[in-house]
Design a protein around this motif. Structure first.
Motif, PDB file in Angstrom:
ATOM      1  N   ALA A   1      36.004  27.439  38.168  1.00 58.07           N
ATOM      2  CA  ALA A   1      35.889  26.016  37.849  1.00 58.07           C
ATOM      3  C   ALA A   1      36.759  25.631  36.660  1.00 58.07           C
ATOM      4  CB  ALA A   1      34.430  25.659  37.578  1.00 58.07           C
ATOM      5  N   ARG A   2      36.972  26.580  35.722  1.00 55.12           N
ATOM      6  CA  ARG A   2      37.837  26.295  34.563  1.00 55.12           C
ATOM      7  C   ARG A   2      39.307  26.476  34.905  1.00 55.12           C
ATOM      8  NH1 ARG A   2      33.933  29.473  31.647  1.00 55.12           N
ATOM      9  NH2 ARG A   2      35.470  31.146  31.429  1.00 55.12           N
ATOM     10  N   GLY A   3      39.592  27.164  36.014  1.00 56.70           N
ATOM     11  CA  GLY A   3      40.970  27.332  36.449  1.00 56.70           C
ATOM     12  C   GLY A   3      41.636  28.615  36.021  1.00 56.70           C
ATOM     13  N   THR A   4      40.883  29.597  35.526  1.00 61.27           N
ATOM     14  CA  THR A   4      41.499  30.846  35.084  1.00 61.27           C
ATOM     15  C   THR A   4      41.384  31.964  36.117  1.00 61.27           C
ATOM     16  OG1 THR A   4      39.455  31.511  33.954  1.00 61.27           O
ATOM     17  CG2 THR A   4      41.097  30.292  32.668  1.00 61.27           C
ATOM     18  N   VAL A   5      40.604  31.744  37.164  1.00 64.04           N
ATOM     19  CA  VAL A   5      40.518  32.680  38.287  1.00 64.04           C
ATOM     20  C   VAL A   5      40.838  31.889  39.545  1.00 64.04           C
ATOM     21  CG1 VAL A   5      38.909  34.001  39.727  1.00 64.04           C
ATOM     22  CG2 VAL A   5      38.917  34.324  37.256  1.00 64.04           C
ATOM     23  N   SER A   6      41.643  32.476  40.436  1.00 57.45           N
ATOM     24  CA  SER A   6      42.051  31.756  41.644  1.00 57.45           C
ATOM     25  C   SER A   6      41.050  31.961  42.779  1.00 57.45           C
ATOM     26  CB  SER A   6      43.442  32.219  42.096  1.00 57.45           C
ATOM     27  OG  SER A   6      43.359  33.520  42.664  1.00 57.45           O
ATOM     28  N   LEU A   7      41.124  31.087  43.758  1.00 57.92           N
ATOM     29  CA  LEU A   7      40.268  31.236  44.934  1.00 57.92           C
ATOM     30  C   LEU A   7      40.556  32.548  45.648  1.00 57.92           C
ATOM     31  CD1 LEU A   7      38.207  30.042  46.966  1.00 57.92           C
ATOM     32  CD2 LEU A   7      40.151  29.084  48.186  1.00 57.92           C
ATOM     33  N   ASP A   8      41.827  32.945  45.744  1.00 58.04           N
ATOM     34  CA  ASP A   8      42.166  34.185  46.445  1.00 58.04           C
ATOM     35  C   ASP A   8      41.545  35.397  45.754  1.00 58.04           C
ATOM     36  OD1 ASP A   8      43.822  33.232  48.608  1.00 58.04           O
ATOM     37  OD2 ASP A   8      45.267  32.672  47.083  1.00 58.04           O
ATOM     38  N   GLN A   9      41.472  35.369  44.422  1.00 54.07           N
ATOM     39  CA  GLN A   9      40.792  36.455  43.725  1.00 54.07           C
ATOM     40  C   GLN A   9      39.306  36.467  44.054  1.00 54.07           C
ATOM     41  OE1 GLN A   9      42.503  35.047  39.907  1.00 54.07           O
ATOM     42  NE2 GLN A   9      42.874  37.208  39.457  1.00 54.07           N
ATOM     43  N   MET A  10      38.705  35.281  44.073  1.00 55.05           N
ATOM     44  CA  MET A  10      37.275  35.180  44.385  1.00 55.05           C
ATOM     45  C   MET A  10      36.976  35.653  45.805  1.00 55.05           C
ATOM     46  SD  MET A  10      35.246  34.190  41.974  1.00 55.05           S
ATOM     47  CE  MET A  10      33.858  33.772  43.006  1.00 55.05           C
ATOM     48  N   VAL A  11      37.890  35.415  46.724  1.00 48.11           N
ATOM     49  CA  VAL A  11      37.675  35.810  48.113  1.00 48.11           C
ATOM     50  C   VAL A  11      37.531  37.324  48.219  1.00 48.11           C
ATOM     51  CG1 VAL A  11      38.753  35.941  50.387  1.00 48.11           C
ATOM     52  CG2 VAL A  11      38.800  33.800  49.115  1.00 48.11           C
ATOM     53  N   VAL A  12      38.409  38.071  47.534  1.00 48.93           N
ATOM     54  CA  VAL A  12      38.335  39.530  47.592  1.00 48.93           C
ATOM     55  C   VAL A  12      37.003  40.007  47.032  1.00 48.93           C
ATOM     56  CG1 VAL A  12      39.502  41.681  47.005  1.00 48.93           C
ATOM     57  CG2 VAL A  12      40.837  39.607  47.301  1.00 48.93           C
ATOM     58  N   VAL A  13      36.568  39.387  45.932  1.00 49.08           N
ATOM     59  CA  VAL A  13      35.287  39.760  45.325  1.00 49.08           C
ATOM     60  C   VAL A  13      34.139  39.450  46.277  1.00 49.08           C
ATOM     61  CG1 VAL A  13      33.720  39.291  43.411  1.00 49.08           C
ATOM     62  CG2 VAL A  13      36.180  39.422  42.997  1.00 49.08           C
ATOM     63  N   ALA A  14      34.156  38.250  46.854  1.00 47.09           N
ATOM     64  CA  ALA A  14      33.066  37.844  47.734  1.00 47.09           C
ATOM     65  C   ALA A  14      32.937  38.753  48.944  1.00 47.09           C
ATOM     66  CB  ALA A  14      33.274  36.398  48.179  1.00 47.09           C
ATOM     67  N   ARG A  15      34.045  39.288  49.412  1.00 49.22           N
ATOM     68  CA  ARG A  15      34.009  40.117  50.619  1.00 49.22           C
ATOM     69  C   ARG A  15      33.664  41.575  50.342  1.00 49.22           C
ATOM     70  NH1 ARG A  15      35.609  37.110  54.836  1.00 49.22           N
ATOM     71  NH2 ARG A  15      37.149  35.441  54.558  1.00 49.22           N
TER      72      ARG A  15
ATOM     73  N   GLY B   1      46.022  26.373  37.766  1.00 50.01           N
ATOM     74  CA  GLY B   1      44.685  26.101  37.241  1.00 50.01           C
ATOM     75  C   GLY B   1      44.045  24.903  37.914  1.00 50.01           C
ATOM     76  N   GLN B   2      44.832  23.841  38.114  1.00 49.48           N
ATOM     77  CA  GLN B   2      44.302  22.662  38.789  1.00 49.48           C
ATOM     78  C   GLN B   2      43.911  22.979  40.233  1.00 49.48           C
ATOM     79  OE1 GLN B   2      47.622  20.023  38.170  1.00 49.48           O
ATOM     80  NE2 GLN B   2      46.679  19.059  36.369  1.00 49.48           N
ATOM     81  N   ALA B   3      44.750  23.780  40.916  1.00 49.52           N
ATOM     82  CA  ALA B   3      44.431  24.171  42.288  1.00 49.52           C
ATOM     83  C   ALA B   3      43.124  24.956  42.335  1.00 49.52           C
ATOM     84  CB  ALA B   3      45.573  24.989  42.888  1.00 49.52           C
ATOM     85  N   ALA B   4      42.911  25.851  41.331  1.00 53.91           N
ATOM     86  CA  ALA B   4      41.667  26.624  41.284  1.00 53.91           C
ATOM     87  C   ALA B   4      40.474  25.699  41.084  1.00 53.91           C
ATOM     88  CB  ALA B   4      41.740  27.666  40.172  1.00 53.91           C
ATOM     89  N   GLN B   5      40.627  24.689  40.214  1.00 47.86           N
ATOM     90  CA  GLN B   5      39.530  23.753  39.967  1.00 47.86           C
ATOM     91  C   GLN B   5      39.181  22.963  41.231  1.00 47.86           C
ATOM     92  OE1 GLN B   5      41.303  21.623  36.701  1.00 47.86           O
ATOM     93  NE2 GLN B   5      40.219  22.834  35.170  1.00 47.86           N
ATOM     94  N   LEU B   6      40.204  22.516  41.941  1.00 49.99           N
ATOM     95  CA  LEU B   6      39.955  21.771  43.175  1.00 49.99           C
ATOM     96  C   LEU B   6      39.361  22.672  44.248  1.00 49.99           C
ATOM     97  CD1 LEU B   6      43.155  19.539  43.261  1.00 49.99           C
ATOM     98  CD2 LEU B   6      40.835  18.835  42.704  1.00 49.99           C
ATOM     99  N   ASN B   7      39.798  23.922  44.304  1.00 50.73           N
ATOM    100  CA  ASN B   7      39.190  24.862  45.252  1.00 50.73           C
ATOM    101  C   ASN B   7      37.727  25.121  44.903  1.00 50.73           C
ATOM    102  OD1 ASN B   7      41.222  25.425  47.173  1.00 50.73           O
ATOM    103  ND2 ASN B   7      42.300  26.721  45.710  1.00 50.73           N
ATOM    104  N   ALA B   8      37.407  25.121  43.603  1.00 49.51           N
ATOM    105  CA  ALA B   8      36.000  25.256  43.203  1.00 49.51           C
ATOM    106  C   ALA B   8      35.188  24.077  43.728  1.00 49.51           C
ATOM    107  CB  ALA B   8      35.896  25.346  41.679  1.00 49.51           C
TER     108      ALA B   8
END
Length: 401
Positions: free
Chosen positions: A90-104, A24-31
């Motif tokens: 930003a809250r840490g419940t979704v990871s950056l890698d998940q967001m990447v697939v969505v964004a693409r 969760g913290q890693a997701a927040q920092l990636n945000a």
């Protein structure tokens, strides 16, 4: 045995809880990194000074890999398209890698519909489902019959070359078969540059590489010499190509960094003898420098092939040609240096001995504080359960509205 099982269960629970917090913290920092790149893209402050792209800037400033930098920038470019998923990142419940697939792969119109699925799915499941999902609603409309092709009067390829305002301009048109041949040759050369470590190589770079290959491979040697590009130099540092006018000083400095010269001896201002061709940087020295550097020395550049030697003290101004004054640069950074995008100083023999400075006089390097503050985000929310077997054939995403 029961005590061992209990100890194992306790360790599992502690480790899994800790993993969830760190994730969760890693997701927040990636945000935060995504928000930073949104600002960088909006202000265009990444450009110039030898930086090739926003991804290159992020890779250099944060020491992430090229692929991770590309992922973060891809999400930043879609900022605002997925407000709920961005909030969960930003809250840490979704990871950056998940967001990447969505964004693409997901159109903005489906942002609300995919949110719950994204949070419950693993990255592997998202990669299997989203790229293959047909998001366009409805069935395609009727396809009109294509117009009858008009046979060209002249099927031969045509090529026009000219100089316009100091730039070489080329125009080529041909029948589809000849055009496809030329296109594939240029794309192959561009791919060769990409394979050598230049991810930003363009089709124009590929065309120049095709021309360079052709001249290098011309046989016999006399034919190769006949078609060599001749640059005339004078004692004052001026230069020109045949009868096409003088060259800009930046091009002259780049040429005399790493080129091939054939001296013309004069007597009473008249040419009387032509010497043999010789490289400014001898082949043995070139190999030693490229072996020492292992690729382009510009910070964060991954190009390892098709390198050029650069004189820290310009050869045309009396700079020596030895290992203490030569470094390897890719053609892009060699060109940009001579255009004034950045300066280079220091000791090329030391791994970190060179200092690169952009056009504003600022160092091109990571800026890490002596004391790194701990994250100040609120504790991440409880991580959702992911990875259950899903019947992806029954998924039905709907556009918003």
């Amino acid at each position: 045995m029961d005590s061992l099982r209990d100890a194992g269960a306790d360790a599992w629970e502690v480790a899994s809880r800790r993993a969830g917090v760190i994730a969760g913290q890693a997701a927040q920092l990636n945000a935060d990194l995504v928000d930073l790149m949104v600002e960088v893209l909006e202000t265009n402050c990444w450009s110039g000074g030898g930086i090739k792209s926003p991804e290159h800037w992020l890779q250099l400033m944060t020491a992430v890999s090229p692929s991770r930098a590309a992922d973060i920038v891809a999400v930043a470019r879609r900022k605002g398209d997925f407000p709920e998923l961005e909030a969960r990142l930003a809250r840490g419940t979704v990871s950056l890698d998940q967001m990447v697939v969505v964004a693409r792969h997901v159109p903005a119109a489906y942002a609300e519909s995919v949110t719950e699925f994204v949070e419950a799915a693993t990255v592997s499941q998202l990669r299997r489902v989203l790229p293959k999902y047909l998001f366009e609603p409805g069935t395609p409309g009727p396809v009109e019959d294509p117009p009858e092709p008009v046979a060209p009067v002249d099927d031969a390829p045509r090529l026009q070359m000219s100089l316009q305002e100091g730039r070489f301009v080329l125009r080529f048109d041909a029948n589809p078969l000849d055009g496809a041949l030329v296109e594939q040759a240029i794309r192959e050369a561009k791919d060769a540059l990409f394979t050598a470590g230049d991810p930003d190589a363009t089709l124009a770079d590929g065309l120049v590489e095709c021309a360079s290959r052709s001249l290098h491979q011309a046989r016999p040697a006399s034919r190769r010499e006949h078609y060599r590009v001749l640059v005339h130099l004078d004692a004052d540092g001026n230069g020109w190509i045949n009868k096409r006018g003088s060259l800009p000083s930046r091009l002259m400095k780049k040429l005399t960094c790493d080129g091939t010269l054939k001296p013309v001896w004069t007597r009473d201002a008249k040419p009387v003898s032509v010497g043999r061709s010789m490289r400014i940087v001898p082949e043995r020295t070139r190999r030693l420098i490229e072996d020492r550097d292992g690729g382009c020395r510009f910070p964060g550049c991954t190009v390892a092939g098709f390198l050029e030697n650069h004189h820290l003290h310009h050869w045309s101004e009396g700079g020596p040609t030895d290992m203490d004054t030569l470094i390897s640069l890719c053609s892009r950074h060699h060109r940009e240096h001579h255009q004034g995008e950045f300066t280079i100083a220091g000791d090329p023999g030391a791994p970190a001995g060179l200092r690169f400075t952009n056009r504003h006089g600022l160092p091109i390097e990571r800026d890490i504080p002596d004391q790194i503050p701990p994250p100040t985000h609120p504790p991440p929310e409880k991580q959702p359960i992911r990875g259950w077997i899903m019947d992806t054939t029954s998924i039905n995403f709907r556009p918003t509205g």
